[in-house]
Design an enzyme around this catalytic site. Structure first.
Site, PDB file in Angstrom:
ATOM      1  N   GLU A   1     -15.273 -78.387 101.049  1.00  0.00           N
ATOM      2  CA  GLU A   1     -15.964 -79.435 100.294  1.00  0.00           C
ATOM      3  C   GLU A   1     -17.030 -78.818  99.388  1.00  0.00           C
ATOM      4  OE1 GLU A   1     -17.215 -81.942 103.521  1.00  0.00           O
ATOM      5  OE2 GLU A   1     -15.147 -82.357 104.098  1.00  0.00           O
TER       6      GLU A   1
ATOM      7  N   GLU B   1     -21.145 -88.500 101.208  1.00  0.00           N
ATOM      8  CA  GLU B   1     -19.804 -88.068 100.825  1.00  0.00           C
ATOM      9  C   GLU B   1     -19.656 -88.145  99.312  1.00  0.00           C
ATOM     10  OE1 GLU B   1     -17.336 -87.192 102.924  1.00  0.00           O
ATOM     11  OE2 GLU B   1     -18.028 -87.895 104.898  1.00  0.00           O
TER      12      GLU B   1
ATOM     13  N   HIS C   1     -18.343 -78.105 105.975  1.00  0.00           N
ATOM     14  CA  HIS C   1     -16.915 -77.988 105.715  1.00  0.00           C
ATOM     15  C   HIS C   1     -16.712 -77.158 104.456  1.00  0.00           C
ATOM     16  CE1 HIS C   1     -16.479 -81.927 108.118  1.00  0.00           C
ATOM     17  NE2 HIS C   1     -16.254 -80.874 108.892  1.00  0.00           N
TER      18      HIS C   1
ATOM     19  N   HIS D   1     -21.467 -83.890 102.222  1.00  0.00           N
ATOM     20  CA  HIS D   1     -20.034 -83.607 102.387  1.00  0.00           C
ATOM     21  C   HIS D   1     -19.265 -83.965 101.125  1.00  0.00           C
ATOM     22  CE1 HIS D   1     -19.485 -82.975 106.844  1.00  0.00           C
ATOM     23  NE2 HIS D   1     -20.751 -83.336 106.788  1.00  0.00           N
TER      24      HIS D   1
HETATM   25 ZN   LIG Z   1     -16.877 -82.992 105.417  1.00  0.00          ZN
END
Ligand SMILES: [Zn+2]
Length: 1145
Positions: free
Chosen positions: A840, A1019, A837, A934
């Protein structure tokens, strides 16, 4: 014993005696003695009225007093007896609160009262006293009986009450209890509709009148009843049709003017409550605007603002105004991305086909319909549990989908080509020369146009391509003056034709000031004036401005960027200053919303001047020196348009992801021509997420070139008055997943610039471009020693023609002896990836930390390299990163939803990453750990998502024998270790639930199809930490990089759990396993699934964060029995109601 007590006891026994007499009489209805019953009930009433404590006796545990009384009430036809009993009940229920009323309700008292009401309403003339008594009791019991509204309707009581109201408009004594009961009835939607048809709305408007100190209690009840009735959209329509909305506004203004000492806040709030419900329908909003409602509420609210106790009024007013604010479309020709990228093929039915098959105007339709405006809910929903169900909707319940797939994915012959990414497994390391050759791989494609000019951008630089062939020598040099620098005049734009890239880079190592523009300071003409690039190399071993430019020449962007942003060129040095998470200032959002509403109220102040527009590059923006200059035509930039709204306020619109019409959250742009010391407000008006950490203390990032040149090359957290809220720009349903009536969100922040003639950059998070990655990789490869095995391959080419690097890092075998080679080959594989992504960027900083650790000379790093073979794809979506996308690749799709069936042409990086994993599995080298890095926009700390069948099953109510499933606990070990090692890591935020919506993500597919038990998403917060060493601080690149290094330490410790020899040496680790077991065993007992992924986990604020203004966000009275209680309990003497109820609006 004293006398009163004896007397009391006597009375008590007397009551019991009387009750048993009454009971006997009830049981023999045939010999019913009306006089006796009348006498007995009269005596009981007398005792109750004179001896308070006997009431307790009657309703004490085990006593049948309540039944006896109710049974008498049901049986008697005698008026006096009925009145006696109603009085007895009134005595009993007045004190003792909920428990006694509960007993009354459970013994069927409500229905008996309602039947009595209906039957006595047929007697003529109507007995007023009786009616009054019944209603007074109903007011008490109604709110405590969940089925009251239904019972009232089924018994036919609604019309009895409403007729009484009609007949007693001037009789306050009678009117009040009737209205109070009506208010309870109206809490049910079906009742509300029925009452509306019976004329209840007009009746209420007969009672509600202008300001008067008389009968405010009555007025309050009437307003609340009206508000309840208006929750029905049918009633709202009826009311608007009859022109009552201007009436309500006039009444509100009247109270606002006359209630100078604010004694009647709850009445004023109730009037607003009615207006609020009316504006839940489109017709009501139109009537509101036509009746000048915006100005009226704006002006009254502005007058209320200085008095804090009037906040509830301001808040409701602002909610109404936001709802009624005419919806606008974004000022764009189309919401489709400015740039398109031709795809090798466009799958029919895919997002891109959908996007481009629509006529151009379709996506701009402003949909004014009410969000979720469905037909009138005329069903009973007292037992509606949808709210509870929805929470678990996304959890995978299909056990077969949770079990690892046994299928063979692709024939091995097809996978064999991936062998060349794994040459280390077949290498014999016999020849030292060989080793080094094998470790080297070149990733730069030779076909790239290396003759593109490079521009260090400034906001003053002319739009479009720089002039070619402009030589450094041609630039009029002049002396570098002291601060402030004329940065606007810096321009570097030349590419000597035919020169190779490295030469070009060398010639760009210095920024040269352009002469001419700085007339006042041209004293010593002819002297070479050079602007030194900040010396970041000393503190940033992986940064090199020259190398950056070299790397950048190989980076291919869709818009063919030729400019470099200063921060990427100079480099960012982590700030050692701690940056605390901002405390939210009370009332920020409200102030911002009022400023937005002022655009409508005071249109004269509005400039609406477009100052930057990449849709319209051919017609350059007129400059008048009074506007900021914007630019984002550089790697990862994505500003599409800037509009000067007011003198120091700008609306900014972000570009959609390429080949898409939405996904905007990431931003990166440059601002110049600022005035120092002035507060500038910036609004990014097309954000899409429904909430953001910007509401919870996160600041934007700013990089000042002046500061950088003067020794502070940092991205710093900046901005005040930050908030994130739903705005009045409507989203087309096409870009909102088919949902109509959705709005965009505004992220607003205010900045005061320090320097004149500065160039500043703003970003959502610390930028990390693809060129930065390539520069870092080049520098990292230089760190290779004889002990380190480092190889860089090209995994594949991306759609945009960029090379996606794949790294292999491990330790060289100690020697080429068979033993050492066999140890080398037996190392388990750890597979890491990041940045699928593009928005990010924090994931890249964590990855940088991991890579730097792996290439370091620390002994742990060497142990780690000796323990594993690392396969790392540091950037799974280079094209998205380069082009400033937030979520997608050039295919217009979220690559982390393509892992189930990646397409080789459309999702090459995912296709080849998955194939490589399949190859590893086929060659019995299934990775021990897979982790995809992420960033998380709505939570704090760093945490992991993993996959567990059992924990998924536990979250659902599916009753299966699956709990007998054998599942190892190994998936919990690494997160647990990380929580011990890394201060930013929070174990309690981790989740191991498999969600349906995530079934095509890397984590789930690698777990299910490749069979990696330790398959994770890691994350990292974009905001900061609320636990650990960094609690209360915003996160910086240093903490992110530290996390990346600590992840490595976690892997090193994990080795002790996975290597059978090491296992026995470390008893302490065994204890950890036991802890894990205990912890796991407790999980099913947790009623609220803490391990389940919660979208947000933020505490409430003093000022409630209200980012929406939608009608469906309001409380449904039928779902809020407690709230209903509060409202219906008559407490006219107290104003305390508004003090704690405001949060309910
Ligand atoms: Zn992500």
């Amino acid at each position: 014993m004293n006398k009163p007590k004896m007397a009391m006891e006597k009375c008590a026994s007397r009551v019991l005696m009387l009750l048993s007499q009454l009971d006997r009489l009830n049981e023999e209805p045939k010999v019913c003695d009306t006089d006796a019953i009348r006498q007995i009930t009269g005596k009981i009433l007398h005792i109750l009225q004179t001896q308070e404590k006997t009431r307790k006796e009657m309703v004490s545990k085990g006593s049948s007093g309540m039944e006896v009384i109710l049974s008498s009430l049901e049986n008697t036809r005698d008026l006096q007896t009925t009145l006696n009993i109603l009085n007895i009940l009134s005595e009993l229920l007045t004190v003792g609160g909920g428990r006694r009323i509960g007993a009354f309700v459970s013994k069927g008292g409500t229905a008996i009262l309602l039947q009595l009401l209906v039957s006595s309403s047929k007697d003529l003339p109507l007995n007023e006293e009786l009616m009054l008594h019944i209603h007074s009791l109903l007011v008490k019991v109604g709110p405590k009986d969940r089925k009251f509204c239904v019972k009232a309707r089924l018994n036919g009581a609604l019309n009895v009450t409403i007729n009484l109201v009609k007949r007693n408009l001037q009789n306050c004594k009678m009117l009040l209890p009737c209205l109070q009961v009506l208010r309870v009835y109206a809490g049910n939607m079906v009742n509300a509709v029925s009452l509306g048809k019976s004329g209840a709305l007009d009746l209420m408007f007969e009672i509600i009148g202008p300001y008067s100190k008389k009968s405010t209690t009555l007025l309050k009840v009437a307003l609340d009843t009206l508000a309840a009735l208006l929750k029905s959209k049918m009633n709202a329509r009826r009311t608007v049709d009859r022109g009552y909305l201007p009436t309500l506004l006039a009444i509100y203004q009247d109270w606002h003017r006359n209630d100078i000492r604010h004694c009647h806040l709850i009445i004023r709030k109730s009037i607003l409550g009615c207006i609020k419900n009316l504006t839940a329908i489109k017709l009501g909003r139109k009537a509101f605007v036509d009746a000048n409602g915006m100005r009226i509420l704006y002006n009254t609210s502005t007058e209320c603002l200085p008095v804090r106790t009037l906040d509830p009024l301001v808040n409701v007013s602002s909610l109404i105004m936001r709802k009624c604010f005419p919806k606008n479309r974004l000022p764009l020709p189309t919401i489709k991305s400015v740039y398109q990228h031709p795809l090798p093929h466009i799958p029919a039915g895919g997002p891109v086909a959908q996007l481009y098959s629509q006529p151009p105007e379709v996506d701009d339709v402003v949909d004014e319909s009410d969000e979720n405006e469905t037909t009138e809910i005329d069903t009973e929903n007292e037992e509606d549990e949808t709210g509870h169900k929805r929470k678990n909707d996304d959890i995978e319940t299909d056990i077969n989908k949770l079990r690892p797939k046994q299928m063979q994915t692709r024939p091995f012959d097809e996978l064999r080509i991936y062998e060349h990414f794994c040459v280390e497994f077949t290498e014999d390391f016999k020849s030292q020369d060989n080793d080094f050759k094998s470790c080297k791989a070149v990733i730069f494609p030779s076909s790239v146009d290396s003759h593109r000019p490079i521009v260090i951008p400034t906001t003053l630089a002319p739009v479009g391509s720089p002039k070619r062939g402009q030589q450094l020598e041609n630039v009029q040099p002049h002396k570098l003056t002291e601060s402030p620098l004329e940065l606007g005049s810096i321009s570097i734009s030349k590419t000597p034709e035919g020169k190779s890239a490295p030469d070009l880079a060398c010639s760009l190592s210095r920024l040269v000031l352009d002469g001419g523009s700085d007339d006042g300071h041209q004293e010593e003409s002819g002297e070479q004036a050079v602007l030194e690039v900040p010396d970041t190399a000393a503190v940033l071993p992986l940064h090199d401005p020259d190398l950056y430019l070299e790397m950048m020449t190989y980076t291919r962007s869709v818009p063919a960027y030729t400019e470099v942003a200063y921060p990427d060129y100079f480099g960012h040095v982590a700030l050692h200053l701690r940056e605390p998470i901002l405390e939210r200032v009370y009332g920020v959002q409200r102030t911002k919303i009022f400023q937005d509403i002022e655009r409508l109220i005071h249109p004269i102040d509005i400039h609406d001047k477009v100052v930057y527009d990449i849709d319209n590059q051919s017609s350059p923006v007129v400059e008048n020196g009074e506007s900021l200059k914007f630019n984002s035509k550089f790697e990862s930039g994505n500003l599409r348009k800037a509009i000067q709204v007011r003198k120091f306020e700008y609306d900014l619109i972000l570009n959609s992801d390429i080949n898409s019409n939405h996904y905007h959250q990431w931003f990166y742009f440059e601002v110049g021509n600022m005035r120092p010391g002035v507060r500038y407000r910036f609004n990014i008006i097309n954000c899409e997420k429904s909430n953001s950490q910007f509401n919870y203390g996160m600041q934007v990032l700013m990089y000042s070139v002046q500061e950088a040149i003067h020794g502070s090359p940092h991205w710093v957290r900046t901005g005040s008055d930050i908030c994130y809220y739903k705005n009045h720009f409507s989203r087309s349903s096409i870009a909102a997943g088919g949902q109509k009536g959705k709005s965009y969100f505004t992220m607003t922040f205010t900045v005061t610039f320090q320097h004149k003639d500065d160039v500043c950059y703003f970003a959502y998070h610390y930028p990390y471009t693809f060129s930065t990655l390539k520069m870092h990789l080049r520098k990292l490869s230089d760190l290779r020693t004889a002990q380190i095995y480092y190889r860089e391959d090209e995994l594949c080419q991306t759609l945009g023609g960029n090379s996606c690097p794949l790294l292999t890092i491990t330790a060289m075998p100690e020697s080429s002896s068979n033993d050492h080679i066999s140890q080398f080959r037996s190392r388990p594989v750890v597979f890491l990836s990041a940045r699928v992504h593009p928005g990010e960027t924090n994931a890249s900083w964590v990855m940088k930390g991991t890579l730097e650790f792996l290439m370091s000379c620390r002994s742990e790093a060497q142990s780690l390299r000796e323990s594993y073979i690392f396969k790392i794809i540091p950037m799974l979506n280079p094209d998205g990163v380069i082009n400033g996308s937030h979520r997608c690749s050039l295919s217009g799709e979220d690559l982390n939803r393509q892992w189930q069936c990646p397409n080789a042409d459309l999702h090459p990086t995912i296709y080849h990453a998955k194939s490589l994993l399949q190859y590893l599995r086929a060659t019995r080298r299934t990775p021990l750990v897979f982790c995809d890095y992420h960033g998380h926009s709505r939570k704090k700390n760093v945490f992991m998502y993993g996959c567990s069948i059992k924990e998924t099953v536990w979250q659902t109510n599916v009753n299966t024998s699956s709990c007998d499933l054998q599942e190892d606990l190994e998936y919990r070990t690494l997160p647990r270790l990380l929580s011990q090692i890394a201060p930013v890591f929070s174990l309690s935020s981790c989740s191991f639930v498999v969600e349906r919506s995530k079934e095509a993500t890397a984590r789930v597919v690698v777990w299910r199809e490749i069979g990696v038990q330790r398959s994770y998403t890691m994350e990292s917060t974009l905001c900061g930490c609320d636990q650990g060493k960094y609690k209360g601080l915003q996160i910086g690149t240093q903490e992110l990089e530290e996390m990346g290094a600590q992840f490595c330490l976690g892997l090193l410790r994990l080795r002790h759990f996975t290597s059978p020899i090491e296992h026995h040496k470390h008893n302490s680790h065994l204890l950890d396993v036991e802890n894990d077991l205990i912890e796991r065993r407790n999980i099913p007992n947790i009623t609220s699934p803490t391990t389940y992924v919660l979208e947000e986990d933020e505490p409430a604020f003093l000022e409630e964060v209200d980012y929406s203004a939608e009608s469906n966000d309001e409380n449904d009275p039928d779902l809020e029995p407690d709230l209903q209680d509060n409202r219906a309990l008559p407490d006219p003497s107290s104003d305390s109601e508004f003090s704690h109820q405001d949060c309910l609006t």
